[in-house]
Write a protein that holds these residues in place. Structure first.
Motif, PDB file in Angstrom:
ATOM      1  N   LYS A  74      17.066  -3.128  -7.647  1.00  0.00           N
ATOM      2  CA  LYS A  74      18.289  -3.517  -6.929  1.00  0.00           C
ATOM      3  C   LYS A  74      18.418  -2.775  -5.601  1.00  0.00           C
ATOM      4  O   LYS A  74      18.690  -3.372  -4.568  1.00  0.00           O
ATOM      5  N   SER A  75      18.251  -1.472  -5.636  1.00  0.00           N
ATOM      6  CA  SER A  75      18.388  -0.679  -4.413  1.00  0.00           C
ATOM      7  C   SER A  75      17.059  -0.528  -3.677  1.00  0.00           C
ATOM      8  O   SER A  75      17.032   0.033  -2.581  1.00  0.00           O
ATOM      9  N   GLU A  76      15.980  -1.013  -4.275  1.00  0.00           N
ATOM     10  CA  GLU A  76      14.628  -0.892  -3.715  1.00  0.00           C
ATOM     11  C   GLU A  76      14.284   0.564  -3.419  1.00  0.00           C
ATOM     12  O   GLU A  76      13.675   0.887  -2.406  1.00  0.00           O
ATOM     13  N   GLU A  77      14.682   1.450  -4.335  1.00  0.00           N
ATOM     14  CA  GLU A  77      14.412   2.871  -4.196  1.00  0.00           C
ATOM     15  C   GLU A  77      13.527   3.371  -5.324  1.00  0.00           C
ATOM     16  O   GLU A  77      13.598   2.882  -6.440  1.00  0.00           O
ATOM     17  N   TRP A  78      12.743   4.366  -4.987  1.00  0.00           N
ATOM     18  CA  TRP A  78      11.983   5.117  -5.975  1.00  0.00           C
ATOM     19  C   TRP A  78      12.758   6.395  -6.227  1.00  0.00           C
ATOM     20  O   TRP A  78      13.147   7.079  -5.291  1.00  0.00           O
ATOM     21  N   THR A  79      13.004   6.711  -7.488  1.00  0.00           N
ATOM     22  CA  THR A  79      13.731   7.920  -7.834  1.00  0.00           C
ATOM     23  C   THR A  79      12.860   8.782  -8.737  1.00  0.00           C
ATOM     24  O   THR A  79      12.371   8.319  -9.758  1.00  0.00           O
ATOM     25  N   LYS A  91      -2.724   6.080   5.271  1.00  0.00           N
ATOM     26  CA  LYS A  91      -3.718   5.634   6.265  1.00  0.00           C
ATOM     27  C   LYS A  91      -5.097   5.586   5.646  1.00  0.00           C
ATOM     28  O   LYS A  91      -5.869   4.658   5.913  1.00  0.00           O
ATOM     29  N   ILE A  92      -5.442   6.550   4.818  1.00  0.00           N
ATOM     30  CA  ILE A  92      -6.753   6.550   4.156  1.00  0.00           C
ATOM     31  C   ILE A  92      -6.880   5.318   3.253  1.00  0.00           C
ATOM     32  O   ILE A  92      -7.895   4.620   3.257  1.00  0.00           O
ATOM     33  N   GLU A  93      -5.837   5.045   2.484  1.00  0.00           N
ATOM     34  CA  GLU A  93      -5.853   3.885   1.596  1.00  0.00           C
ATOM     35  C   GLU A  93      -5.924   2.584   2.385  1.00  0.00           C
ATOM     36  O   GLU A  93      -6.606   1.633   1.978  1.00  0.00           O
ATOM     37  N   THR A  94      -5.257   2.535   3.514  1.00  0.00           N
ATOM     38  CA  THR A  94      -5.304   1.346   4.373  1.00  0.00           C
ATOM     39  C   THR A  94      -6.706   1.116   4.898  1.00  0.00           C
ATOM     40  O   THR A  94      -7.193  -0.020   4.907  1.00  0.00           O
ATOM     41  N   ILE A 108       0.845  -1.207   0.000  1.00  0.00           N
ATOM     42  CA  ILE A 108       0.000   0.000   0.000  1.00  0.00           C
ATOM     43  C   ILE A 108       0.878   1.254   0.000  1.00  0.00           C
ATOM     44  O   ILE A 108       0.644   2.189  -0.763  1.00  0.00           O
ATOM     45  N   ALA A 109       1.906   1.262   0.849  1.00  0.00           N
ATOM     46  CA  ALA A 109       2.768   2.437   0.955  1.00  0.00           C
ATOM     47  C   ALA A 109       3.480   2.742  -0.363  1.00  0.00           C
ATOM     48  O   ALA A 109       3.590   3.906  -0.754  1.00  0.00           O
ATOM     49  N   GLU A 110       3.934   1.710  -1.067  1.00  0.00           N
ATOM     50  CA  GLU A 110       4.605   1.932  -2.352  1.00  0.00           C
ATOM     51  C   GLU A 110       3.623   2.405  -3.418  1.00  0.00           C
ATOM     52  O   GLU A 110       3.944   3.281  -4.215  1.00  0.00           O
ATOM     53  N   ARG A 111       2.439   1.823  -3.431  1.00  0.00           N
ATOM     54  CA  ARG A 111       1.433   2.245  -4.415  1.00  0.00           C
ATOM     55  C   ARG A 111       1.052   3.709  -4.195  1.00  0.00           C
ATOM     56  O   ARG A 111       0.956   4.489  -5.153  1.00  0.00           O
ATOM     57  N   VAL A 112       0.885   4.097  -2.944  1.00  0.00           N
ATOM     58  CA  VAL A 112       0.539   5.486  -2.640  1.00  0.00           C
ATOM     59  C   VAL A 112       1.704   6.407  -2.995  1.00  0.00           C
ATOM     60  O   VAL A 112       1.498   7.485  -3.543  1.00  0.00           O
ATOM     61  N   TRP A 113       2.949   5.981  -2.717  1.00  0.00           N
ATOM     62  CA  TRP A 113       4.101   6.827  -3.055  1.00  0.00           C
ATOM     63  C   TRP A 113       4.186   7.055  -4.553  1.00  0.00           C
ATOM     64  O   TRP A 113       4.471   8.169  -5.001  1.00  0.00           O
ATOM     65  N   LYS A 114       3.966   6.005  -5.321  1.00  0.00           N
ATOM     66  CA  LYS A 114       4.038   6.133  -6.781  1.00  0.00           C
ATOM     67  C   LYS A 114       3.064   7.203  -7.272  1.00  0.00           C
ATOM     68  O   LYS A 114       3.415   8.039  -8.112  1.00  0.00           O
ATOM     69  N   ASP A 115       1.854   7.205  -6.732  1.00  0.00           N
ATOM     70  CA  ASP A 115       0.872   8.226  -7.107  1.00  0.00           C
ATOM     71  C   ASP A 115       1.216   9.586  -6.492  1.00  0.00           C
ATOM     72  O   ASP A 115       1.063  10.624  -7.131  1.00  0.00           O
ATOM     73  N   TYR A 116       1.682   9.568  -5.263  1.00  0.00           N
ATOM     74  CA  TYR A 116       1.984  10.810  -4.552  1.00  0.00           C
ATOM     75  C   TYR A 116       3.141  11.565  -5.205  1.00  0.00           C
ATOM     76  O   TYR A 116       3.144  12.795  -5.248  1.00  0.00           O
ATOM     77  N   ALA A 117       4.115  10.832  -5.734  1.00  0.00           N
ATOM     78  CA  ALA A 117       5.288  11.451  -6.360  1.00  0.00           C
ATOM     79  C   ALA A 117       4.933  12.187  -7.650  1.00  0.00           C
ATOM     80  O   ALA A 117       5.730  13.001  -8.131  1.00  0.00           O
ATOM     81  N   LYS A 118       3.748  11.951  -8.191  1.00  0.00           N
ATOM     82  CA  LYS A 118       3.331  12.639  -9.416  1.00  0.00           C
ATOM     83  C   LYS A 118       3.241  14.146  -9.212  1.00  0.00           C
ATOM     84  O   LYS A 118       3.380  14.908 -10.163  1.00  0.00           O
TER      85      LYS A 118
END
Length: 145
Positions: free
Chosen positions: A70-75, A139-142, A49-59
């Protein structure tokens, strides 16, 4: 009735998030070495959930966001946020489980070093607000799921 229930749940989630999800600052390892990061722990959620929200939030940075497996990072590169770093902003984020919580660490390279509360006070406050809003979205998505 359903809308009232949703409003009450949203209010409860926001109160819980404000009192529980605290943004801190610490040196953490990332793909670019050990650098200063803003860290937020979000209780009772999953990394999915946290990664899915970050992907949208980073927009909102209006840059290109990619996940490095490899680094498990979002850039996010080529972003823009006037409160933090202006144009050509780069943001690194990493979501990791932390017991029953999820931890998101965010690094922002600045002209001299990485974003910190001592060197970039105003920008740090803006980044802290962003992470508070992000924690609320998680938290809302959760609750929705």
């Amino acid at each position: 009735m359903k809308k009232k229930l949703q409003l009450v749940l949203l209010l409860l989630v926001s109160i819980i998030t404000i009192t529980v999800a605290q943004v801190s600052e610490e040196d953490k390892a990332m793909s670019q070495g050990i650098n200063n990061a803003l860290v937020v722990n979000i209780p009772n959620t999953t990394t999915k959930i946290a990664e899915r929200v970050w992907k949208d939030y980073a927009k909102q940075f209006k840059g290109k966001t990619k996940r490095n497996r490899k680094s498990e990072e979002w850039t996010t590169t080529g972003g823009n946020n006037t409160g933090i770093g202006g144009e050509d902003l780069t943001v690194y984020a990493q979501v990791q489980p932390n017991n029953e919580d999820v931890e998101l660490a965010m690094w922002v390279p600045m002209s001299e070093g990485y974003l910190s509360s001592t060197d970039y006070r105003e920008e740090y406050q803006e980044a802290k607000k962003l992470l508070d809003e992000y924690a609320l979205e998680v938290k809302i998505e959760t609750v929705k799921e």
